[in-house]
Design a protein around this motif. Structure first.
Motif, PDB file in Angstrom:
ATOM      1  N   CYS A  10      -1.980   5.235   5.197  1.00 15.37           N
ATOM      2  CA  CYS A  10      -1.349   6.213   4.299  1.00 15.37           C
ATOM      3  C   CYS A  10      -1.976   6.243   2.915  1.00 15.37           C
ATOM      4  CB  CYS A  10       0.131   5.881   4.121  1.00 15.37           C
ATOM      5  SG  CYS A  10       1.178   6.423   5.458  1.00 15.37           S
ATOM      6  N   GLU A  61      -3.905  -7.239   3.023  1.00 19.11           N
ATOM      7  CA  GLU A  61      -2.721  -7.250   3.882  1.00 19.11           C
ATOM      8  C   GLU A  61      -2.814  -8.308   4.985  1.00 19.11           C
ATOM      9  OE1 GLU A  61       1.050  -5.885   5.361  1.00 19.11           O
ATOM     10  OE2 GLU A  61       0.046  -5.448   3.467  1.00 19.11           O
ATOM     11  N   TRP A  75       3.326  -1.344  10.947  1.00 22.03           N
ATOM     12  CA  TRP A  75       3.668  -0.979   9.583  1.00 22.03           C
ATOM     13  C   TRP A  75       2.550  -1.369   8.612  1.00 22.03           C
ATOM     14  CZ3 TRP A  75       6.070   2.414   7.040  1.00 22.03           C
ATOM     15  CH2 TRP A  75       6.383   2.252   5.703  1.00 22.03           C
ATOM     16  N   LYS A 107       0.674   1.567   6.529  1.00 21.24           N
ATOM     17  CA  LYS A 107       0.596   1.614   5.060  1.00 21.24           C
ATOM     18  C   LYS A 107      -0.853   1.758   4.602  1.00 21.24           C
ATOM     19  CE  LYS A 107       2.594  -2.230   4.223  1.00 21.24           C
ATOM     20  NZ  LYS A 107       3.147  -3.434   3.597  1.00 21.24           N
TER      21      LYS A 107
END
Length: 175
Positions: free
Chosen positions: A16, A32, A9, A13
């Motif tokens: 994306c 992140e 995930w 992200k």
């Protein structure tokens, strides 16, 4: 299993919401992986980034593979890589299937032209972060190499090889 979902995930992200290629993803990966998740340290990130830049392939995918591998071995590397490339793959596939003449519209051309400064800023941010911790001598050396590669057209491969040899010699002299 929960960690693999978080790993996927996190890189999904990043995949994306990044425009401009692999280097534009680096500030998001750093935020992140280091700041939010604390999976690796800043120093480890710099080492992984150096390795990712010298490996063939996109730097963002290489970085995600190295982070995933560091945390969970081959399954972690595969999970992180899938998270990174899946958004781009799906988006490009959809564009290719549905919007083959999409780029001819003036609005789309204008939107991409408007995104260029933001992409340059996203690329400049990790460069600035790397320079902060290098010291003035290494920064001067990096700037000289950038000028030689950029303006004189010298292949960066020679500088990578010279840096590797220099690092090995330096490391051996410290022992």
């Amino acid at each position: 299993m929960k960690f693999y979902a978080q790993l996927f995930w996190s890189f999904f992200k990043i995949g994306c919401f990044t425009f401009g290629g692999g280097y534009a993803m680096l500030p998001l990966i750093q935020q992140e992986i280091i700041d939010k998740r604390k999976w690796i340290t800043g120093a480890e990130f710099m080492e992984l980034l150096a390795l990712a830049q010298t490996s063939p392939g996109p730097v963002s995918v290489n970085t995600s593979v190295f982070v995933g591998y560091k945390k969970r071995g081959v399954p972690g590397a595969v999970t992180a890589a899938l998270g990174t490339v899946l958004p781009s793959f799906v988006i490009i596939l959809a564009i290719a299937v549905c919007f083959s003449d999409f780029s001819k519209y003036p609005v789309v051309e204008s939107a991409f032209r408007g995104m260029r400064p933001a992409v340059v800023a996203l690329i400049a941010a990790p460069v600035y972060a790397m320079v902060k911790g290098m010291g003035w001598m290494r920064t001067l050396l990096a700037a000289a190499v950038a000028v030689i590669v950029g303006f004189l057209g010298t292949s960066p491969v020679w500088f990578l090889l010279a840096g590797a040899v220099g690092g090995i010699v330096y490391g051996m002299s410290k022992k």
